[in-house]
Structures are given as structure tokens and as C-alpha cells.
Write a protein that holds these residues in place. Structure first.
Motif, short mmCIF file in Angstrom:
data_model
loop_
_atom_site.label_atom_id
_atom_site.label_comp_id
_atom_site.label_asym_id
_atom_site.label_seq_id
_atom_site.Cartn_x
_atom_site.Cartn_y
_atom_site.Cartn_z
N TRP A 261 27.92 41.21 42.52
CA TRP A 261 28.70 41.08 43.75
C TRP A 261 29.96 40.49 43.52
O TRP A 261 31.17 40.90 43.80
CB TRP A 261 27.92 40.10 44.60
N CYS A 262 30.29 39.39 42.62
CA CYS A 262 31.47 38.74 42.12
C CYS A 262 32.10 39.71 41.28
O CYS A 262 33.47 39.93 41.52
CB CYS A 262 31.04 37.48 41.15
N VAL A 263 31.56 40.63 40.23
CA VAL A 263 32.34 41.55 39.61
C VAL A 263 32.89 42.62 40.42
O VAL A 263 33.97 43.17 40.43
CB VAL A 263 31.13 42.37 38.59
N ASP A 264 31.88 43.13 41.53
CA ASP A 264 32.49 44.16 42.51
C ASP A 264 33.81 43.51 43.26
O ASP A 264 34.73 44.33 43.70
CB ASP A 264 31.47 44.33 43.62
N ALA A 265 33.76 42.27 43.40
CA ALA A 265 34.86 41.76 44.22
C ALA A 265 36.13 41.73 43.30
O ALA A 265 37.38 42.19 43.80
CB ALA A 265 34.74 40.38 44.77
N CYS A 266 36.16 41.57 41.95
CA CYS A 266 37.11 41.65 41.05
C CYS A 266 37.64 43.01 40.91
O CYS A 266 38.74 43.25 40.86
CB CYS A 266 36.76 41.18 39.65
N ILE A 267 36.78 43.81 40.86
CA ILE A 267 37.05 45.49 40.73
C ILE A 267 37.96 45.96 42.14
O ILE A 267 39.14 46.43 41.93
CB ILE A 267 35.86 46.43 40.83
N ARG A 268 37.38 45.30 43.21
CA ARG A 268 38.02 45.62 44.41
C ARG A 268 39.59 45.16 44.42
O ARG A 268 40.69 45.75 44.76
CB ARG A 268 37.49 44.84 45.39
N GLU A 269 39.95 43.75 43.70
CA GLU A 269 41.00 43.30 43.78
C GLU A 269 42.01 43.78 42.45
O GLU A 269 42.95 42.93 42.35
CB GLU A 269 40.98 41.51 43.72
N LYS A 270 41.10 44.43 41.53
CA LYS A 270 41.77 44.83 40.14
C LYS A 270 42.20 43.56 39.47
O LYS A 270 42.97 43.85 38.65
CB LYS A 270 43.08 45.91 40.58
N PHE A 271 41.78 42.42 39.61
CA PHE A 271 41.96 41.23 38.81
C PHE A 271 40.75 40.33 38.87
O PHE A 271 39.91 40.09 39.66
CB PHE A 271 43.22 40.82 39.38
N VAL A 272 40.53 39.73 37.73
CA VAL A 272 39.48 38.56 37.71
C VAL A 272 40.35 37.21 37.77
O VAL A 272 40.97 36.75 36.70
CB VAL A 272 38.66 38.38 36.33
N ASP A 273 40.46 36.53 38.95
CA ASP A 273 41.25 35.33 39.19
C ASP A 273 40.29 34.11 38.34
O ASP A 273 39.20 34.20 38.00
CB ASP A 273 41.84 35.08 40.30
N SER A 274 41.23 32.96 38.61
CA SER A 274 40.41 31.80 37.93
C SER A 274 39.20 31.38 38.57
O SER A 274 38.35 30.85 37.94
CB SER A 274 41.46 30.53 37.74
N LYS A 275 39.26 31.44 39.92
CA LYS A 275 38.10 31.05 40.66
C LYS A 275 36.80 31.83 40.43
O LYS A 275 35.70 31.47 40.02
CB LYS A 275 38.26 31.33 42.18
N ARG A 276 37.15 33.09 40.37
CA ARG A 276 36.07 34.28 40.09
C ARG A 276 35.41 33.88 38.67
O ARG A 276 34.37 34.18 38.17
CB ARG A 276 36.41 35.55 40.29
N SER A 277 36.58 33.80 37.73
CA SER A 277 36.28 33.62 36.12
C SER A 277 35.30 32.36 36.30
O SER A 277 34.23 32.41 35.59
CB SER A 277 37.66 33.09 35.69
N ARG A 278 35.44 31.35 36.95
CA ARG A 278 34.49 29.78 36.70
C ARG A 278 33.36 30.62 37.39
O ARG A 278 31.88 30.18 36.70
CB ARG A 278 35.04 28.92 37.60
N GLU A 279 33.18 31.34 38.41
CA GLU A 279 31.85 31.72 39.03
C GLU A 279 31.00 32.61 37.99
O GLU A 279 29.86 32.34 37.75
CB GLU A 279 32.07 32.59 40.11
N LEU A 280 31.77 33.57 37.49
CA LEU A 280 31.11 34.41 36.31
C LEU A 280 30.64 33.65 35.29
O LEU A 280 29.53 33.88 34.51
CB LEU A 280 31.90 35.54 36.07
N GLN A 281 31.38 32.88 34.69
CA GLN A 281 30.97 31.95 33.48
C GLN A 281 29.72 30.99 33.92
O GLN A 281 28.75 31.01 33.26
CB GLN A 281 31.99 31.00 33.25
N GLY A 282 29.57 30.70 35.12
CA GLY A 282 28.47 29.85 35.59
C GLY A 282 27.24 30.74 35.48
O GLY A 282 26.08 30.27 35.15
N PHE A 283 27.49 32.00 36.07
CA PHE A 283 26.14 32.85 35.95
C PHE A 283 25.84 33.18 34.36
O PHE A 283 24.67 33.13 34.20
CB PHE A 283 26.65 34.47 36.55
N LEU A 284 26.85 33.35 33.45
CA LEU A 284 26.48 33.60 32.06
C LEU A 284 25.87 32.39 31.51
O LEU A 284 24.75 32.53 30.60
CB LEU A 284 27.64 34.16 31.58
#
Length: 426
Positions: A261-284
């Protein structure tokens, strides 16, 4: 026997026997019509008028049957959608009485409607439908799902043409001369999910976790067999299509749901911003011991060309940010995560093939040597662009990259991916 005889209603066999053994066939036919016609006293006098108008009895009875069938089908749907706690018991009772006539084509839609609305159909009924090709072809997807759950090979046969069509469409959109390659990435993820194949597959899966797991297994197997990354795209698109339809029965049990879901939002915005970056790192970082197998699916999500494109473009922007702020690539936490995600996506095939679910080791020299050299080349490009505008006579000559840069590209998939995006940017 047509099935009518099972219900005590004389059918074709009875009529054939009656006509064979009678002395007056016309009298036998009239007797049959009187006994089996619509038993409505007010109707009897009206039938001769239909005869005068040339309306055949078959036409009349067929139209009555059609009208009654439609009403009955509507009532079955009303019962199924009601709040009555005994609704399924009522439908099961109705099915028991009507199932014998399932092979009578004119009555079959009624039986099929009852089956469609039952969440759990008896195995004996499912087996009869499975054994009869005509019945199986006419059965609703809701009924077929219950057959597929215990028949993986049959479900594979149904899904296979859809997967082939999906790959064909993806390759046409990527390689056809009418579209420029950049057009491949133009459509938003939500628009792509409206495609015919994705919608068909989600309809076939419904709310069945078992069928969803089977589809994922098919996708992993085909990805291993072909190395075609479009199967990774489909893995993400099916999950997000179920998310759009709010099929929580599946979304809540797929451990990749929130990450996708988070990656999907990044693709939609064509960019991985700092907030999403922290979310994705939390998942990993939050994958618990014993759940490492989830990395296989996460790597497939990142191996999707749309995800890889977004992450790589974001990495190029992060390098530009390093140049603007005079910081080293290894000091930029977002860039470190993006490189880690590229590494995980590119390692998807090897991870699933080896069944060793651990993140590929990212060599520190990518951050300490390769990326600084890449930023150095980006700075030289910018200086050269300014010098041309100023018509500076002392233009720094173009020089080939150092040998170490070429070694990195040859030895590291991550380095070659970033080098390719740098080349595209230039």
C-alpha cells in the motif's frame, strides 16, 4: 430421466410410453395436457382464444415459465440478501427439492441462482457440477470458487490464460512502436488495476484466502521459470485491487499488505518522500524471527518495474539533494534506504529460487565510493552546462569514467541500475 420424474412430474419418457401404448393418441395428448397444464380454472376458457390467434401452447407455456422463473430468481436473491438468520437453511431446503431438475435447461437458471447464493455447497452437488461440462460452464464464479478450492490443477487451467493475456498486454504496451517507452510508466496504479485481467482475477479469487494463495504461488512459479518481472507487477496489482474492493478477509492476512500500500502511494506520486521512507524502513526492520519468508514477497513487490522505476528516480533526486546540501551519500538516511530497496528488488529472483529469505548484503563501497563518484560526475555535468551558457573558453574536457566505475557496473546489479538511471537523466 430428465429430472422431472424424480419430483413425481411426468416427463418426456412418460409421454413417449403413453403414446406408444394408447389406442387414441389425440385423446392421450389431451389427457396429458389436462393433467399437467396450469391448474387454474379461469385459464381453461381462455386457451381456445390463444389457439384462434395462432399462439402455440408451447409459446404460451414458455412465456409463463420465463415470467415465473424471473420472479422466483428475484425472490431467491431477496431471501439471500435479507437479515433472516435462517436464510441459508431456507435456500438449502429449496436446493434439495430443485437440484434434481438442474439438467432441465429451462429450469437450470433457478437452481444455479440458489447455488450462487450459498456460501457452503454440499460436496455431492459440487461433484455433479464438476463431472458435467455443460453444468460447470454455466455455473456462477461463486460456485466455481468452491470447486477450485479443492482442485488446484483445475483452477490453474482457468487462471493460466488470464496470466498469459496479462503478460502479452504488458509487453505490447512496452515494446509496441506506437507508444514511446516513457508512456509505459504514465498510467496511475489505480488506472492499471482497472484492466480486464486484474479485475477478472480478483473476481475469480473473491474473498477466498485459499484461492488468493494459489494465485500467488502460480505467480512465484512463473517468475522463477521466466524471470519476467511483469509477474511481480501483477502480484502487487491483485493485492491492491482487493484493497480497493475492501476485501479485508484477504488484506488483513497478507503480511505484505501495508508495505505494498505504501509502495503503491509512492508510485502514484512518482517519489519516495522522507515520511514514506521511514514507514517502509519500519516494515523492513520490523520483520520478526520466523517470518523471514515475507521478504520473498516484499522483494517481488520491489522487483515490479513500476516500483523499481520510482525508487531509482527517487535515488537520483536524493543524490541531487546531496549535491545541493554538500553532504556525502552515506550521510543521507533516505538514500541508504532507497539503495537497500533497489538491492532487495533486484535480488528477488535469487531469494525465491534459493528459499534463503534474508536481505542481500549491501556492499558498503556502493555508498562510500560508487555513489560519491556518481555525484562527482553529476556536478561536472552541471558545471559544463553553466560554462556553455557563459561561453567559457576553458571548458573542462569530457573524460571517460574511471576504471573503478566500470568495475562497479560489471560487479554490482545496484550500481548498474543507478548508472543506467544516471545515463537516462543525462
Amino acid at each position: 430421466m430428465s429430472g422431472l420424474e424424480h419430483l413425481g412430474i411426468p416427463g418426456g419418457d412418460y409421454l413417449r410410453e403413453a403414446l406408444t401404448n394408447c389406442s387414441d393418441p389425440l385423446a392421450a395428448i389431451e389427457e396429458f395436457q389436462a393433467e399437467n397444464g396450469i391448474l387454474l380454472p379461469s385459464l381453461r376458457p381462455a386457451l381456445p382464444f390463444l389457439d384462434l390467434h395462432g399462439v402455440k401452447r408451447l409459446e404460451f407455456h414458455s412465456s409463463v415459465l420465463e415470467e415465473l422463473s424471473e420472479r422466483l430468481i428475484q425472490q431467491i436473491a431477496d431471501v439471500a440478501n435479507s437479515d433472516d438468520k435462517d436464510r441459508y437453511k431456507k435456500l438449502e431446503g429449496l436446493l434439495e427439492k430443485s437440484f434434481p431438475v438442474i439438467k432441465v435447461a429451462s429450469l437450470r437458471p433457478v437452481v444455479m441462482t440458489i447455488l450462487k447464493h450459498l456460501p457452503k455447497i454440499k460436496e455431492e452437488y459440487l461433484n455433479q457440477i464438476l463431472e458435467d461440462k455443460e453444468l460447470y460452464a454455466e455455473a456462477a464464479t461463486e460456485v466455481k470458487r468452491q470447486i477450485w478450492e479443492d482442485n488446484q490443477a483445475l483452477f490453474g487451467d482457468e487462471v493460466s490464460p488470464q496470466l498469459s493475456q496479462y503478460i502479452k498486454e504488458k509487453e505490447n504496451s512496452l515494446f509496441s512502436h506506437e507508444n514511446s517507452t516513457s508512456a509505459f510508466f504514465v498510467n496511475s496504479p489505480k488506472m492499471r488495476r482497472q484492466g480486464e485481467v486484474v479485475q477478472k482475477l480478483t473476481h475469480m479469487v473473491g474473498k477466498s484466502v485459499k484461492l488468493y494463495d494459489m494465485v500467488l504461488q502460480f505467480l512465484r512459479t512463473l517468475f522463477l521459470r521466466t524471470r519476467n518481472t511483469h509477474y511481480c507487477t501483477l502480484r502487487a496489482e491483485i493485492l491492491m485491487a482487493l484493497h480497493d474492493q475492501e476485501v479485508n478477509e484477504i488484506c488483513l492476512v497478507d503480511p505484505c499488505h501495508k508495505f505494498t500500500w505504501c509502495v503503491d502511494a509512492c508510485i502514484r506520486e512518482k517519489f519516495v518522500d522522507s515520511k514514506r521512507s521511514r514507514e517502509l524502513q519500519g516494515f523492513l526492520d520490523g520483520i520478526k524471527r520466523g517470518q523471514e519468508f515475507v521478504l520473498g514477497d516484499l522483494s517481488m513487490i520491489l522487483c515490479d518495474p513500476y516500483a523499481m522505476n520510482t525508487v531509482a528516480l527517487s535515488a537520483m533526486k536524493a543524490l541531487q539533494h546531496c549535491i545541493n546540501t554538500d553532504t556525502l551519500p552515506r550521510e543521507n538516511a533516505d538514500l541508504q534506504l532507497l539503495v537497500r530497496m533497489i538491492s532487495l528488488g533486484l535480488g528477488a529472483w535469487d531469494m525465491i529460487d534459493s528459499q534463503l529469505f534474508r536481505e542481500p548484503k549491501l556492499e558498503i563501497v556502493i555508498l562510500t565510493k560508487f555513489l560519491p563518484y556518481l555525484t562527482g560526475m553529476m556536478v561536472e555535468d552541471q558545471i559544463r552546462a553553466v560554462s556553455v551558457k557563459l561561453q567559457d573558453e576553458i571548458l573542462s574536457p569530457l573524460r571517460s569514467p574511471v576504471n573503478l566505475y566500470l568495475i562497479f557496473i560489471r560487479e554490482s546489479a545496484v550500481a548498474s541500475m543507478l548508472a543506467m538511471y544516471y545515463a537516462l537523466q543525462v
